[in-house]
Write an enzyme that holds these catalytic residues in place. Structure first.
Site, PDB file in Angstrom:
ATOM      1  N   HIS A 261      72.469 -82.995 -66.733  1.00 11.39           N
ATOM      2  CA  HIS A 261      71.072 -83.425 -66.526  1.00 11.39           C
ATOM      3  C   HIS A 261      70.939 -84.914 -66.826  1.00 11.39           C
ATOM      4  O   HIS A 261      70.515 -85.306 -67.928  1.00 11.39           O
ATOM      5  CB  HIS A 261      70.153 -82.614 -67.440  1.00 11.39           C
ATOM      6  CG  HIS A 261      68.704 -82.654 -67.061  1.00 11.39           C
ATOM      7  ND1 HIS A 261      68.206 -82.005 -65.962  1.00 11.39           N
ATOM      8  CD2 HIS A 261      67.654 -83.285 -67.640  1.00 11.39           C
ATOM      9  CE1 HIS A 261      66.899 -82.212 -65.883  1.00 11.39           C
ATOM     10  NE2 HIS A 261      66.546 -82.982 -66.898  1.00 11.39           N
TER      11      HIS A 261
ATOM     12  N   TYR B 298      68.638 -85.819 -86.828  1.00 10.98           N
ATOM     13  CA  TYR B 298      68.427 -85.133 -88.102  1.00 10.98           C
ATOM     14  C   TYR B 298      68.457 -83.611 -87.967  1.00 10.98           C
ATOM     15  O   TYR B 298      68.853 -82.916 -88.901  1.00 10.98           O
ATOM     16  CB  TYR B 298      67.087 -85.544 -88.713  1.00 10.98           C
ATOM     17  CG  TYR B 298      66.976 -87.012 -89.019  1.00 10.98           C
ATOM     18  CD1 TYR B 298      67.819 -87.626 -89.948  1.00 10.98           C
ATOM     19  CD2 TYR B 298      66.032 -87.803 -88.377  1.00 10.98           C
ATOM     20  CE1 TYR B 298      67.723 -88.983 -90.229  1.00 10.98           C
ATOM     21  CE2 TYR B 298      65.917 -89.166 -88.640  1.00 10.98           C
ATOM     22  CZ  TYR B 298      66.774 -89.748 -89.562  1.00 10.98           C
ATOM     23  OH  TYR B 298      66.679 -91.085 -89.830  1.00 10.98           O
TER      24      TYR B 298
ATOM     25  N   ARG C 285      62.023 -79.790 -61.367  1.00 11.26           N
ATOM     26  CA  ARG C 285      61.494 -80.339 -62.612  1.00 11.26           C
ATOM     27  C   ARG C 285      60.338 -79.524 -63.189  1.00 11.26           C
ATOM     28  O   ARG C 285      60.372 -79.147 -64.349  1.00 11.26           O
ATOM     29  CB  ARG C 285      61.032 -81.788 -62.395  1.00 11.26           C
ATOM     30  CG  ARG C 285      60.567 -82.469 -63.674  1.00 11.26           C
ATOM     31  CD  ARG C 285      60.137 -83.905 -63.425  1.00 11.26           C
ATOM     32  NE  ARG C 285      61.231 -84.731 -62.964  1.00 11.26           N
ATOM     33  CZ  ARG C 285      61.105 -86.023 -62.662  1.00 11.26           C
ATOM     34  NH1 ARG C 285      59.920 -86.607 -62.765  1.00 11.26           N
ATOM     35  NH2 ARG C 285      62.139 -86.723 -62.254  1.00 11.26           N
TER      36      ARG C 285
END
Length: 749
Positions: free
Chosen positions: A82, A127, A36
């Protein structure tokens, strides 16, 4: 279930809780560290970044393709590779697309992807659209050429690369930050050309040390044009130890008398900088600045204009103050902590990082060449079978037409392998032309030459090194650019002192008998005519400037300094001085002094002892003040007298016995603390009521006179009259005329 029923724990593992929690925490820690928070030295990516880039390549989102909605990319990343939060995944994607965050962006975004003022102001993923940037090709180009290991995804349904075959040391180019359990990483971005040059130097000289490599990698190269001001010695220490700190400072210039800031440090918010400067202006901490404007536009993303009050303002000093008090200068921590090829996190220096990456790169290139050599050999094997068929085309056609199982017959008749026989049987009729045979022979010749080159390169360490060097040079030429962050060594920034910030206006500071203080504007103030609280009255006053400290002297001989501009206005009664300082118990305040630090003052006690002292030596930031004048038992502190020129001034000393002594100021010793020396010859008696005392002092400038006040009468002495009272320091002095022996005060005039 009945309460009497026994519960069986057969087959259940029994472990101490401490052992279980320790192992669980260690497992979690290693997961956070390896999967991570920390980048891998091979491709410089964290797992989520690697999966985003690979998922986008699988979606066909190359730099030449049409972008797709970011939500589509995030969905593929989460669903295939993931399984974590979509918000965190999208934020990682946004970071790789922001040109003000990444030195070499990996994602080419369309839409609102945030701004340097507010990097988190990006639009939602439904968007925005995105595709891979051209630079990502350096990470992905060789992924399908047998260069990396593959592993199953989280549910075993797909395969994903464990690492990407980076063609450049990406771990240093874009840098990264991350916080794991018990460790963190902070790697600044660098310039591709400089890093590639250092790698090439290391290929040519594997024993090169950090000092040699820092001739190429001179320092970080941030996405902005702000200056990196860390000294070269500190940068060398960072690259030698793997940790340290770096300072960056905004770039500015003078344009038509105004200060123009046109580049901010990395991750500095322009809105925040403007707010910080405007806040100081509103607090009247920048009186030398009259206006602040934001003239940023599309052509000039950063253009802040600071308008000084006049041409006399020291612009260098003003900017030095702003660097010290705003985000125009920022400090970045450096901690080159990465996961190495051995799978372990460790802080590495520059040489270790480049050496280890070159080791990975050599392995990638070797695997790529071996993969290609295998493909070439396989194709040559097929071509040999095809050419055999062309040489015996009639017999091959007859076998295919007459035999039910032609493959084993062909293999036996011409000594072919199964792979070759399959290729012959898959030939189309149009490929039996003479022209096709010529193409096959030409292809065979080319592949044989390529095979020879591949085998020679793989057999020679020098040739493999030369190939790596050549590819580094090509990639640096194609994707590299000039350094953006200039390296300029500069001294530490220093904020303006209060005296430098406050406007130098004339003021008068008034001290009352009860120790109340205030300040009035101007020098034409009648301090004795001001109103005082009931039972209080005028004690002393001093004229000076608002940017100077007011020095107060107490009855124990201690001095206290307070910025004059902080004192309350004389429109009221002021405030008690004791609320700002901590004088000794029972002490009272006897005088106030103001003026330049180099101005000299006479400090004395009525016992007849004193000395000269520069005003600057009396200043103290301690609330308890500074012990300056030693007061003999029973004596009192006199009002300080300011000296002009010690070479020409004279000091008049009047005693309660009606004696007057005038001595040259130069005869009075200069000291920084103590009792002083004898000024006037008062008999050595206990300082009790009725004994002779020093009652007044005054400074007589060259050519000046002296007025003695006694009751309602006054006596003016000039020229020869003064000469009659002039003697050496420590003398008794001459008795004043009858009627003027009860001296009330003296003043130069």
């Amino acid at each position: 279930m009945s309460r009497d029923t026994e519960i069986s724990y057969e087959g259940v593992e029994h472990r101490p809780l401490s052992d279980f929690t320790e192992k669980a925490y260690l497992d979690y820690s290693m997961y956070v560290i390896l999967d991570r928070a920390l980048p891998h030295i091979a491709d410089g990516l964290k797992p989520v970044q690697r999966r985003i880039i690979y998922a986008m390549s699988e979606l066909g989102l190359s730099a030449a393709s049409k972008p797709k909605k970011s939500a589509r990319t995030v969905g593929d990343v989460l669903g295939k590779y993931h399984p974590h939060g979509d918000t965190a995944c999208y934020e990682a994607m946004v970071l790789m697309a922001q040109p003000f965050s990444y030195r070499y962006p990996l994602v080419d975004g369309q839409g609102n992807w945030g701004s340097a003022d507010d990097p988190r102001s990006f639009a939602a993923m439904r968007y925005t659209e995105a595709r891979l940037a051209a630079f990502s090709d350096l990470l992905l180009r060789e992924a399908d050429q047998g260069t990396v290991d593959w592993t199953a995804n989280f549910d075993g349904s797909l395969r994903e690369p464990e690492l990407l075959p980076a063609r450049v040391p990406h771990v240093l180019l874009n840098g990264t930050t991350g916080i794991a359990v018990g460790m963190a990483t902070d790697i600044p971005p660098h310039n591709l050309r400089e890093v590639a040059s250092a790698c090439i130097h290391l290929l040519d000289d594997p024993e090169a040390d950090a000092a040699a490599l820092t001739q190429h990698v001179r320092g970080p190269d941030y996405p902005t044009e702000a200056e990196v001001i860390t000294p070269a010695a500190e940068l060398h220490k960072i690259y030698t130890t793997g940790h340290g700190s770096i300072r960056a400072r905004a770039a500015w210039r003078v344009e038509e008398g105004n200060i123009v800031i046109d580049a901010l440090p990395h991750q500095a918010s322009g809105a925040r900088v403007l707010e910080q400067i405007a806040g100081q202006m509103q607090a009247k901490k920048l009186p030398m600045v009259t206006d602040l404007r934001d003239e940023s536009d599309h052509e000039s993303p950063v253009r802040f204009v600071i308008e000084p009050k006049s041409n006399r303002v020291d612009r260098e000093r003003l900017m030095d103050h702003l660097f010290a008090t705003t985000d125009l200068e920022k400090q970045y921590r450096v901690n080159l902590n990465v996961i190495g090829l051995d799978g372990r996190p460790r802080v590495k220096d520059l040489r270790e990082m480049l050496t280890e990456w070159l080791q990975y790169r050599r392995n990638v290139v070797q695997r790529r060449l071996e993969h290609r050599l295998e493909k070439v050999r396989d194709r040559l094997h097929v071509l040999e079978g095809l050419l055999t068929a062309f040489l015996n085309i009639d017999e091959v056609i007859a076998i295919i037409r007459e035999e039910d199982e032609p493959k084993p017959v062909l293999m036996e008749r011409f000594g072919l392998a199964e792979r070759q026989a399959e290729a012959i049987l898959e030939l189309r009729l149009r490929h039996l032309a003479k022209l096709e045979e010529m193409k096959l022979r030409g292809e065979k010749d080319e592949l044989e030459n390529e095979r020879a080159e591949l085998e020679a390169t793989l057999a020679s360490a020098d040739k493999l090194t030369a190939l790596i060097r050549s590819e580094l040079e090509q990639d640096a030429e194609r994707f590299g650019d000039d350094r953006r962050s200039p390296l300029v060594e500069r001294g530490a920034a220093r904020a303006l002192e209060a005296s430098e910030v406050v406007a130098a206006e004339p003021i008068t500071v008034i001290l009352s008998e009860k120790g109340w203080i205030r300040q009035a504007k101007g020098h034409d103030v009648d301090p004795e005519g001001l109103s005082f609280r009931a039972g209080d009255g005028f004690r002393a006053a001093a004229a000076g400037r608002s940017n100077e400290p007011a020095i107060f002297l107490d009855s124990t001989g201690r001095t206290y300094a307070i910025p004059a501009h902080e004192l309350p206005s004389a429109r009221g009664h002021g405030e008690p001085l004791a609320s700002r300082v901590n004088p000794p118990d029972g002490a009272t305040f006897t005088g106030v002094l103001m003026g330049p630090a180099e101005s000299e003052w006479l400090l004395a006690t009525d016992a007849g002892f004193g000395f000269r002292m520069p005003l600057g030596e009396m200043r103290s930031r301690n609330r308890s003040g500074k012990a300056v004048l030693t007061v003999p038992k029973g004596a009192e502190v006199m009002l300080p007298a300011r000296l002009g020129d010690p070479e020409t001034d004279r000091i008049a000393l009047a005693t309660s016995a009606g004696r007057l002594l005038i001595v040259p100021a130069g005869e009075i010793p200069q000291m920084t603390r103590g009792k002083g020396q004898k000024l006037v010859g008062i008999p050595p008696k206990e300082y009790q009521a009725g004994s002779e005392r020093l009652v007044a002092t005054a400074t007589i400038p060259q050519g000046g006179g002296l007025t003695v006040y006694a009751g309602q009468r006054h006596l003016t002495l000039t020229g020869n009259d003064l000469a009659a009272y002039t003697a050496e320091r420590g003398k008794r002095g001459q008795t004043l005329p009858k009627g003027f022996q009860k001296v009330k005060g003296i003043a130069a005039g």
